[in-house]
Motif scaffolding. Structure first.
Motif, PDB file in Angstrom:
ATOM      1  N   LEU A   1      -2.746   8.156  -5.218  1.00  0.00           N
ATOM      2  CA  LEU A   1      -2.731   7.547  -3.885  1.00  0.00           C
ATOM      3  C   LEU A   1      -4.156   7.225  -3.448  1.00  0.00           C
TER       4      LEU A   1
ATOM      5  N   SER B   1       9.022   4.852  -4.847  1.00  0.00           N
ATOM      6  CA  SER B   1       7.740   5.280  -5.421  1.00  0.00           C
ATOM      7  C   SER B   1       7.917   5.739  -6.862  1.00  0.00           C
TER       8      SER B   1
ATOM      9  N   ASP C   1       0.856  -1.178   0.000  1.00  0.00           N
ATOM     10  CA  ASP C   1       0.000   0.000   0.000  1.00  0.00           C
ATOM     11  C   ASP C   1       0.895   1.233   0.000  1.00  0.00           C
TER      12      ASP C   1
ATOM     13  N   THR D   1      -1.955   3.685  -3.959  1.00  0.00           N
ATOM     14  CA  THR D   1      -1.684   2.721  -5.018  1.00  0.00           C
ATOM     15  C   THR D   1      -1.406   1.391  -4.339  1.00  0.00           C
TER      16      THR D   1
ATOM     17  N   MET E   1      -0.448  -2.716  -4.779  1.00  0.00           N
ATOM     18  CA  MET E   1       0.192  -3.692  -5.661  1.00  0.00           C
ATOM     19  C   MET E   1       0.278  -5.022  -4.936  1.00  0.00           C
TER      20      MET E   1
ATOM     21  N   ARG F   1      -2.178  -4.579  -9.765  1.00  0.00           N
ATOM     22  CA  ARG F   1      -1.927  -3.187  -9.375  1.00  0.00           C
ATOM     23  C   ARG F   1      -3.206  -2.390  -9.589  1.00  0.00           C
ATOM     24  N   GLN F   2      -3.490  -1.503  -8.649  1.00  0.00           N
ATOM     25  CA  GLN F   2      -4.697  -0.660  -8.738  1.00  0.00           C
ATOM     26  C   GLN F   2      -4.464   0.617  -7.939  1.00  0.00           C
ATOM     27  N   SER F   3      -4.904   1.740  -8.463  1.00  0.00           N
ATOM     28  CA  SER F   3      -4.862   2.993  -7.707  1.00  0.00           C
ATOM     29  C   SER F   3      -6.266   3.314  -7.230  1.00  0.00           C
TER      30      SER F   3
ATOM     31  N   VAL G   1       4.514   5.354  -9.067  1.00  0.00           N
ATOM     32  CA  VAL G   1       3.327   5.583  -8.249  1.00  0.00           C
ATOM     33  C   VAL G   1       2.911   7.038  -8.442  1.00  0.00           C
ATOM     34  N   LYS G   2       1.727   7.239  -8.988  1.00  0.00           N
ATOM     35  CA  LYS G   2       1.223   8.598  -9.249  1.00  0.00           C
ATOM     36  C   LYS G   2       0.049   8.913  -8.323  1.00  0.00           C
TER      37      LYS G   2
ATOM     38  N   SER H   1      -5.811   7.705   1.313  1.00  0.00           N
ATOM     39  CA  SER H   1      -4.799   6.809   1.887  1.00  0.00           C
ATOM     40  C   SER H   1      -5.115   6.478   3.333  1.00  0.00           C
TER      41      SER H   1
END
Length: 98
Positions: free
Chosen positions: A66, A58, A17, A68, A70, A80-82, A63-64, A26
């Protein structure tokens, strides 16, 4: 980065995370991830990574947004998912890799 390799090179799935304390989405995930970790027990691992304290990692993982999330297994990223996810969804995805 060798420490990172040790973290993800496990036979069990590892949920990472990437978060920041200043990011509302977050911090909303904290209790969800506790539930996920409790449900998995020793069949998986949940690791929180503060992007402000781990800028190099990051950036390397691009990682763009938050949070994110994995999932790694045996050193390979398998999912992977944001954005926010619920505990039931994450547990279901992790169980595919147990």
């Amino acid at each position: 980065m060798s420490k990172f390799g040790d973290l993800i090179d496990l036979k069990i799935p590892v949920l990472l995370d990437f978060y920041a304390e200043w990011n509302e989405q977050s911090t909303a995930m904290h209790s969800v991830l506790r539930d996920v970790a409790a449900a998995l027990g020793d069949k998986g691992k949940v690791i929180k990574i503060d992007v402000d304290k781990n800028k190099e990692l990051s950036s390397a993982l691009r990682v763009k947004g938050l949070p994110t999330l994995m999932i790694y297994k045996k050193g390979e990223m398998v999912w992977r998912q944001s954005g926010e996810q619920d505990a039931k969804t994450l547990i279901g995805i992790l169980k595919e890799y147990v």
